[in-house]
Design a protein around this motif. Sequence first.
Motif, mmCIF file in Angstrom:
data_model
loop_
_atom_site.group_PDB
_atom_site.id
_atom_site.type_symbol
_atom_site.label_atom_id
_atom_site.label_comp_id
_atom_site.label_asym_id
_atom_site.label_seq_id
_atom_site.Cartn_x
_atom_site.Cartn_y
_atom_site.Cartn_z
ATOM 1 N N PHE A 1 0.830 -1.209 0.000
ATOM 2 C CA PHE A 1 0.000 0.000 0.000
ATOM 3 C C PHE A 1 0.863 1.256 0.000
ATOM 4 O O PHE A 1 0.508 2.273 -0.609
ATOM 5 N N ASN A 2 1.986 1.188 0.690
ATOM 6 C CA ASN A 2 2.901 2.330 0.695
ATOM 7 C C ASN A 2 3.463 2.592 -0.698
ATOM 8 O O ASN A 2 3.600 3.751 -1.116
ATOM 9 N N GLY B 1 0.664 4.257 -2.850
ATOM 10 C CA GLY B 1 0.505 5.676 -2.536
ATOM 11 C C GLY B 1 1.704 6.501 -2.931
ATOM 12 O O GLY B 1 1.566 7.600 -3.510
ATOM 13 N N SER B 2 2.891 5.991 -2.661
ATOM 14 C CA SER B 2 4.103 6.742 -3.001
ATOM 15 C C SER B 2 4.287 6.858 -4.508
ATOM 16 O O SER B 2 4.803 7.866 -5.006
ATOM 17 N N VAL C 1 1.896 7.010 -6.835
ATOM 18 C CA VAL C 1 0.978 8.018 -7.362
ATOM 19 C C VAL C 1 1.431 9.415 -6.961
ATOM 20 O O VAL C 1 1.457 10.346 -7.768
ATOM 21 N N ARG C 2 1.807 9.567 -5.693
ATOM 22 C CA ARG C 2 2.253 10.879 -5.222
ATOM 23 C C ARG C 2 3.588 11.276 -5.844
ATOM 24 O O ARG C 2 3.796 12.430 -6.229
#
Length: 374
Positions: free
Chosen positions: A132-133, A136-137, A139-140
């Motif tokens: 999950f990290n 998220g990372s 995409v960011r």
Amino acid sequence: MAGLEVDYPAGGVDIRLSGSWLNASIASIDGNIKEIEGRTFAGPARIDLTALENLDTGGAWMIRRLAGKLERNAESLSLSGGHPGMLDLIAALPPELPEPESEAARRTLFERTFAPFGGQVMNLLDDMVQSFNIIGSAVRGAQLKLGRGSGLSPAAVFTHVEQMGVNAVPIIALMSFLIGAIIAQQGAFQLRYFGAEIFVVDLVGILQLREIGVLLTAIMIAGRTGSAITAEIGSMKMREEIDALQVMGLNPVGVLIFPRLLALVIALPLLAIVANFSALAGAAVVANIYSGVTLEVFLSRLQSAIDTSTVVSGMLKAPFMALIIGIVASVEGFKVGGSAESLGKHVTASVVKAIFVVILVDGIFAMFYASIDF
């Protein structure tokens, strides 16, 4: 060469060391040292290091072991002579090495039984958190902002699409052609007993388009591309290139992982389409040769056997499987340590885990489609 002279005055012992007490030369006097260690002396014990020329850790350990035995087996012990550095080295070593305590002896039966399972569960949870990290990372870190020059590089995405997709077309097409031919041959062989060889078209069409096509393509990509992603990221981590990206103020996940994930999401559905056409072509050739089903009859029967839902149900899985392969490969790549053994271990783990999760997800999709009658 290590030298040793021993005298026994008045119930004591005088030991004079000489030469080079190095790890390569002390084996010849180990028996003499053990003989002295096994005796008991009523008088004092003295060890003279004046003539000692060279000393390393192996020789210092043997002298320290001898001194420890004489402290217990003699009235007193004294060390004389020698370079101060030699005395410091001898004093820094313990008189005896502790016996290693067995880990199994320290743990209860309950711990030995359930600890491996618990460790695997905790590792699974850690992998999920890191997955999950990474999502998220990625995409960011991509920094997809309109009007900004520092965004996702299309060149990087197209390069990875070429490596993961275009270069994989020959092996995917050949594998799928053979799989389709094998399914058609075995299906026709069994259906011949019932006079229903024509239904081999239904068998191949539905099985390939709904299940086998995207599943085998994902397994091939997991072995071919997933291992490559793990090896690339692991090599960068070993050479500290990922640390260099962080020092430069860049997000390694956004720079390295996001283009690969996006390329996989683009390439895997396209490869699944290639695999489906190749498998149907192989099935058509075998059906014509083995069962006499002409191409016109094959296409007519295929058109009546499948519908839009058959194609869509298979293609819907492809993006999810692509994300799974990319994320699992990235997680294992970031786990690589500083050795080649660690790299090989995590590349193997990446392929095995990706294939397992892909098959698991395919089973979940199958149950979901059955529950909604899709």
